[in-house]
Write an enzyme that holds these catalytic residues in place. Structure first.
Site, mmCIF file in Angstrom:
data_model
loop_
_atom_site.group_PDB
_atom_site.id
_atom_site.type_symbol
_atom_site.label_atom_id
_atom_site.label_comp_id
_atom_site.label_asym_id
_atom_site.label_seq_id
_atom_site.Cartn_x
_atom_site.Cartn_y
_atom_site.Cartn_z
ATOM 1 N N TYR A 27 4.133 -9.687 -3.869
ATOM 2 C CA TYR A 27 4.358 -8.452 -4.617
ATOM 3 C C TYR A 27 5.145 -7.444 -3.775
ATOM 4 C CZ TYR A 27 3.376 -3.914 -6.739
ATOM 5 O OH TYR A 27 3.491 -2.652 -7.275
ATOM 6 N N GLU A 28 4.847 -7.410 -2.490
ATOM 7 C CA GLU A 28 5.507 -6.459 -1.583
ATOM 8 C C GLU A 28 6.839 -6.986 -1.050
ATOM 9 O OE1 GLU A 28 2.352 -5.701 1.266
ATOM 10 O OE2 GLU A 28 1.598 -4.045 0.045
ATOM 11 N N GLY A 103 -6.591 -2.580 -14.025
ATOM 12 C CA GLY A 103 -6.925 -1.692 -15.133
ATOM 13 C C GLY A 103 -8.357 -1.839 -15.617
ATOM 14 N N GLY A 105 -10.975 -1.241 -13.400
ATOM 15 C CA GLY A 105 -11.808 -0.493 -12.458
ATOM 16 C C GLY A 105 -12.178 -1.259 -11.205
ATOM 17 N N ILE A 106 -11.639 -2.461 -11.039
ATOM 18 C CA ILE A 106 -11.985 -3.291 -9.881
ATOM 19 C C ILE A 106 -11.454 -2.664 -8.588
ATOM 20 C CG2 ILE A 106 -11.713 -5.571 -8.811
ATOM 21 C CD1 ILE A 106 -11.500 -6.673 -11.752
ATOM 22 N N ASN A 134 5.958 1.827 -3.513
ATOM 23 C CA ASN A 134 4.822 1.382 -4.316
ATOM 24 C C ASN A 134 4.116 2.585 -4.957
ATOM 25 O OD1 ASN A 134 2.639 0.111 -5.472
ATOM 26 N ND2 ASN A 134 2.143 -1.096 -3.650
ATOM 27 N N TYR A 141 -4.212 6.058 -4.670
ATOM 28 C CA TYR A 141 -4.909 6.651 -3.523
ATOM 29 C C TYR A 141 -4.931 8.177 -3.607
ATOM 30 C CZ TYR A 141 -4.856 1.969 -1.566
ATOM 31 O OH TYR A 141 -5.053 0.622 -1.367
ATOM 32 N N GLU A 153 1.866 15.779 7.427
ATOM 33 C CA GLU A 153 1.930 15.962 8.877
ATOM 34 C C GLU A 153 3.192 15.374 9.505
ATOM 35 O OE1 GLU A 153 -1.693 14.713 10.775
ATOM 36 O OE2 GLU A 153 -2.943 15.735 9.299
#
Length: 182
Positions: A27-28, A103, A105-106, A134, A141, A153
């Protein structure tokens, strides 16, 4: 989030954990960087006197549904880091949920369980990194209180690979440098 539970990983989970790590790397767009194996995970996480990482896994609670698909549908891999300013901390290396299970909630349940682990271990903070493109992960997050230190920062993340380390050591030796190590 009925239907899924989070638990501590066990040695027998390593094949599925490495599968998820490879899916995340794909995916990345970083599949070529995965060098670890299920055996490496087993050794480093379960056979070392002091395990080098901790892993939480998410699985379908219903055994019949689990038999129809992957047994594990998500994982959170973390390890200790140390801050000279605040002491022990936890770094979340990977948080992954298989696409077909997103989707539900995991991911939230895995992150919350990691937060609980972090506090139970007496850590001063939970830290992680996200690729700058991403946006779904960044939003995930941030929506849970994560702070983007690049913005707040101005921190830059650096990495030295073995070839970089060897060049550095060689250049220092050419100049007559001494690492100070015995």
């Amino acid at each position: 989030m009925a239907g899924y539970r989070v638990r501590a990983a066990e040695p027998g989970d390593c094949e599925e954990i490495i599968r998820m790590i490879k899916e995340l790397a794909e995916y990345e767009n970083l599949s070529d960087q995965v060098k670890n194996t299920a055996e490496g995970l087993r050794r480093d996480g379960f056979e070392e006197p002091s395990p080098l990482f901790r892993c939480l896994v998410a699985e379908e609670e219903d055994e019949q549904k689990r038999a129809e698909g992957p047994r594990l549908v998500g994982c959170a891999v973390s390890y200790y880091i140390y801050s000279t300013w605040t002491g022990r901390a936890l770094f979340l290396e990977d948080l992954y949920v298989a696409p077909q299970y997103r989707g539900k909630g995991i991911g939230s349940k895995l992150l919350t369980a990691t937060a609980e682990l972090c506090l139970s271990l007496g850590c001063s903070r939970l830290q992680l990194s996200v690729l700058d493109w991403n946006q779904p992960a960044i939003s995930f997050y941030q929506s849970r209180g994560g702070r983007n230190l690049s913005d707040e920062e101005g921190w830059c993340l650096f990495r030295f690979l073995p070839d970089d380390l060897q060049r550095m050591i060689s250049k220092s030796a050419e100049k007559g440098g001494d690492s100070g190590l015995p």
